[in-house]
Every structure is written in structure tokens, then in C-alpha cells.
Design an enzyme around this catalytic site. Structure first.
Site, PDB file in Angstrom:
ATOM      1  N   VAL A  61       0.802  -1.230   0.000  1.00  0.00           N
ATOM      2  CA  VAL A  61       0.000   0.000   0.000  1.00  0.00           C
ATOM      3  C   VAL A  61       0.836   1.281   0.000  1.00  0.00           C
ATOM      4  CG1 VAL A  61      -2.022  -1.021   1.092  1.00  0.00           C
ATOM      5  CG2 VAL A  61      -0.201  -0.086   2.524  1.00  0.00           C
ATOM      6  N   TYR A  62       2.129   1.192   0.256  1.00  0.00           N
ATOM      7  CA  TYR A  62       2.929   2.413   0.308  1.00  0.00           C
ATOM      8  C   TYR A  62       2.970   3.063  -1.073  1.00  0.00           C
ATOM      9  CZ  TYR A  62       4.750   0.756   4.833  1.00  0.00           C
ATOM     10  OH  TYR A  62       4.891   0.315   6.131  1.00  0.00           O
ATOM     11  N   GLN A  63       2.394   4.263  -1.137  1.00  0.00           N
ATOM     12  CA  GLN A  63       2.323   5.009  -2.400  1.00  0.00           C
ATOM     13  C   GLN A  63       1.737   4.141  -3.525  1.00  0.00           C
ATOM     14  OE1 GLN A  63       3.342   7.013   0.199  1.00  0.00           O
ATOM     15  NE2 GLN A  63       5.367   6.138  -0.163  1.00  0.00           N
TER      16      GLN A  63
END
Length: 323
Positions: A61-63
Site C-alpha cells: 500500500v505504500y504510495q
């Protein structure tokens, strides 16, 4: 750099881990506006390799997946796949549809393949569930995770912030099913957030589960005097939650010990986390050239019992804090 075993496993990891949440495309929906683009992130990956920090942690989900993409390319550019212990996570929302989020069998199988593609690798060293999933039976989750281990896509399993009873339920299900158990816990742990000590962390110690805590510097609050702001603290509501009268006495205590030692505040905050024998490798987010160098220097700093007591005495438990 020091290297330690991850919990009770035979896997050796660097004593410090590079947190890659700071890297990715800040323009994609849901991204952190302070995230560093690939050209700006590259020097930090190179510096990590030069310093011997070979344990790298990211999440799908990071960026919106771009952190995984950048991390995968950085491995190929600055190191070798076999020299990096690569960790990522599954749980958060990636897209609409039944496989786009959560820990169902469909989601786990779909998302691990998507992460492998973005990372440009055929295996993940440490695959972590990114919080507990109330909507999925624990047996379904643990069997699916076991299957991707047996398929060779994942080497080890880890978990991230949750209640102790939730972690116990997952581990118990794995034991009953004869499935792969978690070997690590990534929870928030620093002088400002110590809520996990009496239950979750004590349980991990009893189980031989290694701790890879995030935010050892309290989202940067423990690295600068109370009241000082950063680019992230001006835009990130999670960091602003650390602007509390409850936290200020702890920050002041860190500043006092740091001044008496003649070292940066970040040294003191990290040295305190490393003092806990359950901690294997704190995760560090680096967005400035001195961040990783200072962290490595902190490995040589030992706090006295009196210093530790002075740092711990102002703490007030504010309840669960998983962000």
C-alpha cells in the site's frame, strides 16, 4: 554493522532496517505528499548498502505500490537480490473487488503475486500481514499464508500491530493446522508509545518472535526539541497526533540526556529501543543524508540504568496506537 537472528529463526538480518514507506510516487492517489521520488530515494538505498543495512521493509500500500517498484529496482541497481532481506506486507486496500484488500485466501494469493511483480523478484523473504482482519477467519488466512510459503513465493511470515489476543489467535490456528507460524512482529515502539510492552511484546518474547519495531524515533518527534516542525509533521495527521502535552515531558527528557552526552536526540531515542533484548532490528525511515549515518552511530551508544529511568519516568500510557 551488526547482524542478528530474526527471532528464533536462523535468518540473519542487519541490526537496523531501512523503512521504505518514505519512497514512492507522491502524486498517486493516497500517497504521502512527503514521499521521495525514485531519483531522490536512490542515494538512500546506496547509503544503506554502503553502511551494511541489508534488511529492507516496504508494503504493497505504500504510495499505491510504487514503493515496492522503487525498492525492487534499487536492489538490482545497488546490490544483489541474495544480499538483501526483503520484507513487504499485505492487508491494505489496493483496488476495488474481493481480492483488493484484506486477508482472505483470494486477497493473499492475488496480492503476493502483485507484490512479486512490482518488486521484480520471485520470492519475498519476510511477508507480513498489515494488521488483523476482522472479516476473515484466522484459519483461512493462516492456511493461505502457509500455501505461499510452500509454493516458494515467501520464506518467512511476520505480523504487524494488533492486540495480543489477536496475535495469539493467529498463532494458535497455525499450530492446530500444522501451518507456518509468524516469526516476527512489526509494532510501533518508542519512548512515546510503549503500550505493547506488557502484553503483545511479552507474548512475542515467550514465543521466540522477533520484534522489528517501526517509528523508533516517534515519527521524528524524539529527534528534535518539542515544538519544532518538519515537512512531514506539517502535512501528516498521524505525526501531528504526537503534538500532545502528554508527550512533551518525554521529548524534553530525551533532549536533556542527549545534551549531557553531546549527541543528537535521535541517538538517545534509538539507543533506548535497542536496549530491549526482544528488539531485533528497528525500522528507520531516511529522508535526509544524516538519518542512516546517525542510526549506525547509535549502535555504539549504551545508556546507563539511570539514563533509561530518566527517559522512561515521564511516560503516560495513552492506549493503542498503531499508526
Amino acid at each position: 554493522m551488526e547482524y542478528v537472528r530474526l527471532g528464533a529463526t536462523g535468518l540473519k538480518v542487519s541490526r537496523l532496517a531501512l523503512g521504505c514507506m518514505s519512497y514512492g510516487d507522491p502524486a498517486v492517489p493516497g500517497a504521502h505528499p512527503w514521499a521521495l521520488t525514485e531519483d531522490k530515494a536512490g542515494p538512500f538505498f546506496r547509503q544503506a548498502v554502503d553502511l551494511g543495512i541489508t534488511f529492507w521493509d516496504t508494503a504493497n500500500v505504500y504510495q499505491a505500490g510504487t514503493s515496492e517498484e522503487i525498492t525492487g529496482r534499487a536492489i538490482r541497481e545497488f546490490s544483489r537480490r541474495e544480499d538483501i532481506v526483503l520484507a513487504t506486507k499485505v492487508r491494505g486496500r489496493m483496488h476495488d473487488g474481493p481480492g483488493g484488500e484484506g486477508l482472505s485466501r483470494k486477497a493473499v494469493l492475488e496480492q503476493v503475486d502483485a507484490s512479486l511483480t512490482r518488486l521484480g523478484t520471485d520470492y519475498i523473504d519476510l511477508y507480513q500481514i498489515h494488521r488483523f482482519d476482522d472479516d476473515t477467519p484466522v484459519e483461512e488466512t493462516m492456511e493461505a499464508l502457509h500455501d505461499i510459503v510452500k509454493a516458494g513465493k515467501v520464506r518467512y511470515l511476520g505480523a504487524s500491530s494488533m492486540y495480543a489476543w489477536q496475535f495469539a489467535k493467529l498463532q494458535h490456528a497455525a499450530g492446530l493446522g500444522g501451518w507456518t507460524r509468524f516469526v516476527s512482529m512489526q509494532n510501533q515502539y518508542n519512548l512515546l508509545r510503549r503500550q505493547d510492552e506488557p502484553e503483545l511484546m511479552a507474548m512475542c518474547g515467550d514465543m521466540g518472535v522477533g520484534l522489528v519495531p517501526y517509528s523508533p524515533n516517534g515519527k521524528g518527534r524524539l529527534a528534535r526539541p518539542a515544538g519544532e516542525q518538519s515537512a512531514r509533521s506539517r502535512t501528516d495527521h498521524v505525526v501531528r497526533s504526537f503534538d500532545s502535552p502528554r508527550d512533551e515531558p518525554v521529548i524534553n527528557a530525551v533532549q536533556q540526556v542527549a545534551e549531557s552526552r553531546g549527541v543528537p536526540m535521535a541517538h538517545i531515542a534509538l539507543a533506548w529501543v535497542l536496549r530491549n533484548p526482544l528488539v531485533c532490528a528497528p525500522i528507520l525511515g531516511a529522508t535526509r543524508p544524516h538519518h542512516l549515518q546517525q542510526a549506525v552511530e547509535a549502535l555504539d551508544l549504551s545508556l546507563s540504568d539511570d539514563e533509561a529511568a530518566a527517559l522512561e519516568s515521564p511516560y503516560v500510557n495513552a492506549g493503542p496506537s498503531w499508526f
